[in-house]
Design a protein around this motif. Structure first.
Motif, PDB file in Angstrom:
ATOM      1  N   SER B  46       0.853  -1.182   0.000  1.00 16.31           N
ATOM      2  CA  SER B  46       0.000   0.000   0.000  1.00 16.31           C
ATOM      3  C   SER B  46       0.887   1.229   0.000  1.00 16.31           C
ATOM      4  O   SER B  46       1.820   1.324   0.801  1.00 16.31           O
ATOM      5  N   SER B  53      -5.901   1.974   4.573  1.00 10.62           N
ATOM      6  CA  SER B  53      -5.296   1.523   3.319  1.00 10.62           C
ATOM      7  C   SER B  53      -4.700   0.142   3.482  1.00 10.62           C
ATOM      8  O   SER B  53      -4.851  -0.728   2.608  1.00 10.62           O
ATOM      9  N   ALA B  56      -7.497  -2.268   3.448  1.00 12.34           N
ATOM     10  CA  ALA B  56      -8.046  -2.478   2.104  1.00 12.34           C
ATOM     11  C   ALA B  56      -7.140  -3.408   1.303  1.00 12.34           C
ATOM     12  O   ALA B  56      -7.618  -4.319   0.609  1.00 12.34           O
ATOM     13  N   LEU B 112      -1.834  -1.195  -3.823  1.00 13.82           N
ATOM     14  CA  LEU B 112      -2.884  -0.192  -3.660  1.00 13.82           C
ATOM     15  C   LEU B 112      -2.222   1.154  -3.931  1.00 13.82           C
ATOM     16  O   LEU B 112      -1.512   1.697  -3.089  1.00 13.82           O
ATOM     17  N   SER B 115      -5.456   5.644  -2.197  1.00 13.40           N
ATOM     18  CA  SER B 115      -6.571   5.373  -1.296  1.00 13.40           C
ATOM     19  C   SER B 115      -7.004   6.697  -0.704  1.00 13.40           C
ATOM     20  O   SER B 115      -6.555   7.105   0.348  1.00 13.40           O
ATOM     21  N   ILE B 120     -10.380   4.074  -4.250  1.00 11.46           N
ATOM     22  CA  ILE B 120      -9.090   3.391  -4.272  1.00 11.46           C
ATOM     23  C   ILE B 120      -8.649   3.180  -5.719  1.00 11.46           C
ATOM     24  O   ILE B 120      -9.466   3.179  -6.645  1.00 11.46           O
ATOM     25  N   LYS B 144     -14.556   2.228  -2.059  1.00  7.26           N
ATOM     26  CA  LYS B 144     -14.037   1.247  -1.101  1.00  7.26           C
ATOM     27  C   LYS B 144     -14.996   0.092  -0.820  1.00  7.26           C
ATOM     28  O   LYS B 144     -14.575  -1.005  -0.475  1.00  7.26           O
TER      29      LYS B 144
END
Lengths: 181, 432
Positions: B46, B53, B56, B112, B115, B120, B144
């Motif tokens: 991330s 984040s 996620a 990722l 974010s 995202i 998200k």
């Protein structure tokens, strides 16, 4: 002598008093019993005579929901995996038919139902056959074809949620809903 | 040698051959599909260090991992293997030898990239480890709350590369009474995102996806009739297909041109009918006094499996699309129903009843081998295949006593419960 006379009188007086007193106690009347009391009959005015409702009028006044709630048409049951009309069901259908003849304007829906011991799809077909045989039997008893409709619910609407022979027997059925009166 | 003697000789040889075959022992060996491909899915990176984040990125990795494992094609390596990798993954300079050392054939690198608030930006890349080659990569921008969908889409791309139909973005439509009466619902293949499709006071029953996943045919109990409708859930419209008799049990042909269904139009006897994929030009396929029901198309859209009790008890048959060439395919039981033809073409799953117990059986149409798929004192029924034919959804009253939807693989592995609210049944898996 005079003294004796007075004494005797006094004694008599006392005696008579006591006697009279005793008598009074004894003579107290028992409490009056209710039934001995004279009743006064209230003469009521006769109620205004209700208009005599004929059966037809009563029937006419009821809503379809009310009639259906009274369940004038009894459901019938079937053997496992079968759709023929059993002998015990024939008597029920005869009384259902005579009710329908009495109320000649009634139209009904015959619902075929099955137990959970059959599969979803085959049960729908089987339920339809049960409804159709019920339909045919009512027609054979003189009910007009255009007063009867049929549908199958398969096993989607059990009336008994149990999982035993008694529940299954109860759920294998054809039941009736009044659509029009 | 005359022609006649040659004939007799040939006949004799054939008889001998037949006898030898009959005496041969049957050796069963399981050789299904292809070898499972081991793959490494290291922690997704991330760009931002916020816990949201990180969370996620972790969710994306978990879903991708679970999806690919479920595919039965790929096998994400166990977490413990990653301990052998010494250096941190640098997406721009991957040291493939390390990944080869833990037997990974494929490597998925996820990042990722952004974010911000509710949005995202995710990038997923697939590498071949041995050849140190980039296979493909995709970027996904989404909100998200669609993280699972992003992961499913990425996995579908991976499947496509291996010549497989999409699986992870497919939907299962089913009937649930969780809100009072029987209504239609749909959910992701893994049981997530269950959403309601119909809102009414009547009973909705036996849904089936159209081939293009735009329509759902189903039975609605309306005005004292069981009518067949075609609902277009994404266009908020529906159309009536058939309202004669009780109509039910639709199945769409894989080529999208046809639908088959049952109707009790004629003398209240269930027969099989066919219409176009849009529900036009209804024509009848079966003509007999027995119950014919539960049609299921072959993957070629040329044949139909179905149930009939023409032999005295419900059994599975196959016929041509024109209603001809009927042959029986189930034997040895007294009650078979609900056939579903696998998209791979070689398997037919059906329900068999013994006493009050239903179990699913898979018949291999090539070898006539039968595998019992479910076990347990329960009613397992209404099977439907996933689009690639490795999974099935079915309903069962096992464990909980209430009827719920379950998924199971074609060989009995990976049994999982998909629903738990109310009673849920009659699942149909979309073809895409």
């Amino acid at each position: 002598m005079k003294k004796i006379l007075i004494l005797t009188l006094a004694c008599l007086l006392v005696l008579s008093f006591t006697i009279s007193c005793k008598k009074k106690v004894e003579q107290t009347p028992p409490p009056p019993q209710a039934k001995e009391q004279p009743k006064v009959e209230r003469v009521e005015e006769p109620p205004p005579p209700k208009p005599e409702l004929t059966e037809e009028e009563i029937f006419e006044r009821k809503t379809l929901e009310e009639i259906n709630a009274e369940k004038p048409l009894q459901m019938i049951h079937f053997d496992f995996d079968k759709f023929f009309i059993r002998d015990d069901a024939k008597a029920t259908l005869e009384s259902n038919a005579s009710w329908m003849k009495k109320w000649g304007s009634v139209k009904i829906l015959i619902e075929g139902h099955c137990d959970e011991k059959g599969t979803e799809e085959y049960n729908l077909a089987l339920g339809e056959k049960r409804a159709k045989n019920t339909f045919d039997y009512l027609v054979s008893l003189g009910i007009s074809v255009d007063r009867l409709k049929i549908i199958s619910y398969g096993k989607s609407q059990p009336i008994d949620s149990g999982h035993n022979e008694i529940s299954w027997e109860r759920n294998r059925r054809a039941q009736f809903t009044i659509l029009e009166k | 040698m005359t022609k006649k003697t040659l004939c007799y000789l040939l006949l004799g040889m054939m008889c001998c051959a037949g006898a030898t075959f009959a005496q041969q022992e049957v050796v069963m060996s399981i050789r299904e599909g292809m070898p499972i491909i081991p793959m490494a899915i290291p922690e997704f990176l991330s760009q931002e260090s916020s816990p949201e984040s990180q969370q996620a990125a972790a969710t994306l990795r978990d879903v991708i991992s679970a999806d690919l494992k479920y595919s039965r094609i790929f096998s994400p390596l166990p977490q413990s293997y990653y301990g052998y990798i010494q250096r941190e993954l640098d997406p721009d300079n991957i040291f493939f030898k390390e990944w080869e050392s833990i037997q990974a054939k494929l490597l998925i690198v996820g990042q990722l990239l952004k974010s911000e608030g509710e949005n995202i930006l995710f990038e997923g890349k697939l590498y071949d480890v041995k050849s140190e080659r980039f296979i493909f990569g995709k970027r996904y921008q989404s909100s998200k709350d669609l993280l699972r969908t992003v992961a499913h889409r990425f996995c579908d791309e991976v499947m496509k590369i291996y010549g497989e139909p999409t699986l992870f973005t497919t939907k299962i439509v089913f009937v649930s009474n969780r809100d009072g009466n029987d209504e239609l619902y749909m959910m992701d293949y893994d049981g997530y995102n269950q959403e309601r499709l119909t809102y009414n006071q009547i009973q909705d029953y036996m849904p089936a996806w159209s081939a293009d996943r735009q329509g759902i045919a189903y039975t609605a109990y309306e005005d004292g009739k069981a009518k067949l409708y075609l609902l277009y859930p994404f266009q908020a419209r529906r159309k009536l297909i058939w309202d004669k008799g009780t109509s039910f049990g639709t199945n769409f042909s894989p080529d999208g041109k046809w639908m088959a269904f049952c109707s009790t139009e004629d003398e209240s006897n269930s027969e099989i009918y066919m219409a176009t994929g849009e529900g036009e030009n209804v024509q009848r396929l079966t003509f007999n006094k027995a119950i014919d029901t539960a049609p299921s198309w072959s993957p070629t859209s040329r044949e139909l499996a179905f149930t009939s009790d023409r032999s005295g008890s419900p059994q599975i048959y196959i016929m041509d699309r024109e209603g001809s060439n009927v042959r029986r395919r189930s034997f040895g039981g007294t009650y078979h129903d609900g056939p579903a033809w696998s998209p791979t073409g070689d398997r037919l799953v059906y329900v068999s009843r013994v006493e009050a117990v239903f179990d699913l059986y898979v018949l291999n149409l090539r070898t006539d081998q039968i595998i019992k798929l479910t076990e347990g004192y329960a009613r397992n029924e209404s099977p439907a295949w996933s689009p690639e034919g490795r999974h099935l959804v079915f309903s069962s009253n096992r464990v909980t006593g209430t009827i719920q939807l379950y998924a199971i693989d074609y060989d009995g592995q990976n049994l999982r419960q998909l629903t738990s609210k109310g009673e849920n049944k009659l699942g149909d898996w979309s073809r895409q």
